[in-house]
Every structure is written in structure tokens, then in C-alpha cells.
Design an enzyme around this catalytic site. Sequence first.
Site, mmCIF file in Angstrom:
data_model
loop_
_atom_site.group_PDB
_atom_site.id
_atom_site.type_symbol
_atom_site.label_atom_id
_atom_site.label_comp_id
_atom_site.label_asym_id
_atom_site.label_seq_id
_atom_site.Cartn_x
_atom_site.Cartn_y
_atom_site.Cartn_z
ATOM 1 N N TYR A 109 -6.272 11.483 21.379
ATOM 2 C CA TYR A 109 -7.283 12.381 21.944
ATOM 3 C C TYR A 109 -8.227 11.619 22.887
ATOM 4 O O TYR A 109 -8.812 12.197 23.787
ATOM 5 C CB TYR A 109 -8.161 12.970 20.831
ATOM 6 C CG TYR A 109 -7.583 14.100 20.016
ATOM 7 C CD1 TYR A 109 -6.236 14.440 20.064
ATOM 8 C CD2 TYR A 109 -8.413 14.834 19.174
ATOM 9 C CE1 TYR A 109 -5.744 15.478 19.282
ATOM 10 C CE2 TYR A 109 -7.931 15.879 18.397
ATOM 11 C CZ TYR A 109 -6.595 16.193 18.451
ATOM 12 O OH TYR A 109 -6.115 17.227 17.685
ATOM 13 N N GLY A 110 -8.386 10.323 22.600
ATOM 14 C CA GLY A 110 -9.480 9.559 23.206
ATOM 15 C C GLY A 110 -9.395 9.353 24.699
ATOM 16 O O GLY A 110 -10.370 8.957 25.337
ATOM 17 N N THR A 116 -11.668 6.023 13.829
ATOM 18 C CA THR A 116 -11.173 5.906 12.455
ATOM 19 C C THR A 116 -9.805 5.222 12.358
ATOM 20 O O THR A 116 -9.375 4.865 11.259
ATOM 21 C CB THR A 116 -11.098 7.292 11.782
ATOM 22 O OG1 THR A 116 -10.333 8.170 12.608
ATOM 23 C CG2 THR A 116 -12.491 7.863 11.566
ATOM 24 N N GLU A 122 -0.700 3.697 15.832
ATOM 25 C CA GLU A 122 0.245 4.795 15.565
ATOM 26 C C GLU A 122 1.693 4.286 15.543
ATOM 27 O O GLU A 122 2.574 4.919 14.974
ATOM 28 C CB GLU A 122 0.098 5.913 16.604
ATOM 29 C CG GLU A 122 -1.192 6.727 16.462
ATOM 30 C CD GLU A 122 -1.181 7.725 15.284
ATOM 31 O OE1 GLU A 122 -0.103 8.216 14.927
ATOM 32 O OE2 GLU A 122 -2.270 7.983 14.733
ATOM 33 N N THR A 182 -13.730 10.357 18.038
ATOM 34 C CA THR A 182 -13.649 11.060 19.321
ATOM 35 C C THR A 182 -14.126 12.503 19.177
ATOM 36 O O THR A 182 -14.943 12.985 19.965
ATOM 37 C CB THR A 182 -12.187 11.031 19.830
ATOM 38 O OG1 THR A 182 -11.778 9.666 19.920
ATOM 39 C CG2 THR A 182 -12.047 11.707 21.164
ATOM 40 N N SER A 212 -6.745 13.008 14.959
ATOM 41 C CA SER A 212 -5.655 13.145 15.915
ATOM 42 C C SER A 212 -4.346 12.577 15.361
ATOM 43 O O SER A 212 -3.286 12.845 15.907
ATOM 44 C CB SER A 212 -6.018 12.406 17.205
ATOM 45 O OG SER A 212 -6.299 11.052 16.899
HETATM 46 N N1 DGL Z 1 -9.057 8.396 15.113
HETATM 47 C C1 DGL Z 1 -9.515 8.874 16.400
HETATM 48 C C2 DGL Z 1 -10.960 8.462 16.589
HETATM 49 O O1 DGL Z 1 -11.611 8.198 15.594
HETATM 50 C C3 DGL Z 1 -8.541 8.424 17.441
HETATM 51 C C4 DGL Z 1 -8.743 9.137 18.709
HETATM 52 C C5 DGL Z 1 -7.529 9.221 19.566
HETATM 53 O O2 DGL Z 1 -6.629 9.956 19.194
HETATM 54 O O3 DGL Z 1 -7.560 8.627 20.635
HETATM 55 O O4 DGL Z 1 -11.490 8.411 17.663
#
Ligand code: DGL
Length: 271
Positions: free
Chosen positions: A42-43, A187, A152, A75, A11
Site C-alpha cells: 500500500y505504501g 508493521t 513479503e 500506512t 496490506s
Molecule cells: N504493514 C504496512 C505498514 O505498516 C505495510 C504497508 C505497505 O503495504 O506498503 O505500513
Amino acid sequence: MDSRPIGVFDSGLGGLTAVRELTSLLPGEDIIYFGDTGRVPYGSRSRDTIIQYARQDVAFLRSFDLKAIVIACGTVSSTAMEVLERENPIPIIGVVEPSARAAAAASRNGVIGLIGTQATIRTGAYLRRIRALRPDVKLIDVACPLFVPLVENGRFRPGDIVVETVAREYLAPIKEAGADTLVLGCTHYPLLQDVLASEMGPGVALISSGAEGARAVRERLAAAGALNDPGRRGHCRFYVSDSIGGFVSLASVFLGHDVTGEVSRVDITRY
Ligand code: DGL
């Protein structure tokens, strides 16, 4: 030997934790990275939305001739892995299974902490995989919705009082339970490695889902005889769905080399 690039997506910035490990394990590989920076996080989204975004991410990556796609996102791996595998005739490697294996092997006292996004914790995917490998395990899982926006925004360094306070609150139940292993099930979280390690204290193993995913890629490609010439120097090309500037500065710091000129913007809604 297969000289085609490996596609990697997330994401946002988090998947770079997998890229960093991939380039160190497999320096001869070319990588095409997509970070959906215009739609991160995304989460906190619904299952349907995560699947829709993930389909678009994969469709964009498949506009290149790739030998494998890495879902460098906890996610998406926990929510959409089966759907993506079913729909795409290309090897797809996620981060849940390899991280679960590493955690099950690392824990001595059988108490494992798991941190991830709300969507990841909701699926129970890590829990199922860890329990399948070690039914005796006591697992304490905690959703950490504030971590991704903090990372971020570049707020991941030790000494940052905001991130340290948030980490203390999220990790309290895991510390209390006496976990000797902590799975960073998102991640993005390995960027917080120093903050998380100092909060958990010595003797607690931190499992990076990005790094474990990268190790699984090496295993899978090696088994298929699909690695590139290890003697060459691979190249990384990055694509993002929002402005290039912010990504360039954080990615350059994190990867340890300047990625200016290597990043392009893509309209992901077209895919
Ligand atoms: N790096 C994504 C993960 O591993 C982040 C998810 C997000 O955007 O909330 O879940």
C-alpha cells in the site's frame, strides 16, 4: 465482558506483528485477521487509493460481528484513520498514536529515527504526534520502500546480504544523527528486528508499531470492560486476498505455530 472477536487488518503479513503481541497479551481473545496480499504494498500508492482499499478492508471485517478493529498498518493508520473512524461506529485502534507515545517516552537524548513507507512518511503523522508529546525532539524520518516487498518474499533474516545492504543504506542518516530510539513505523518492519537492531548497534531502543498497537488495544478494551474471559483460549482465523500457500508458510514461521487450515481466500473487490 465482550466475547466478540477483534478484527485486525494490514496490506499483508505485517499486521501479524500486532497479532503475535495481541495473542500474548490477551490469550483469551478471538481474532479475525485480513491481509490484503493481492494488493500489497500500500505504501507506494496515492492517498485516494489507500483510503479506497482501507474502506474495503474494514467493510469486509465488518461482515463479522466485532468489538473493535485494529489498523495494524502504519500506512493506513497515518493516511485513513480519521476517515475510517468517522465512517464506522465501532472502536478503531491505529498504530501511530501508541508508537509515538512509546518513542517519546523511550528517548533519552531526544533524537528519534522513524522508518516507514513512502505514504506514511509523506503524511507526517508520526512526526506531529511525537512533537505534540515532546516538542524538543529531533526526528529523522526515512522512507524505506524496499522493505515491505523483501519481507513479503521472506527476506528478513540476519545474514541475508540483500536485506542487510538495504538496511545499511536506509539507516545511515539516522545513525549519523545519533538517534537513541528507532520507530519501526510500518508493521512489517519488526520482522526485520534482528537486522535493524544489529545495524543500529547496542543502546538503541526499537519501537514496534505492531506491538504498541496491540498494547493500546488491551488498554482500550480493559477501560471499556470489553475484554473476553482471560481463562479461555482464543482462536485466530485468517483471510487473504491472494493465494493461501505463501501466507501459510510465512505466517506459520512468524507466529510459531502452523496456521494451515486456518486461512481462507476472500475477493476483497466485492466489498
Ligand atoms: N504493514 C504496512 C505498514 O505498516 C505495510 C504497508 C505497505 O503495504 O506498503 O505500513
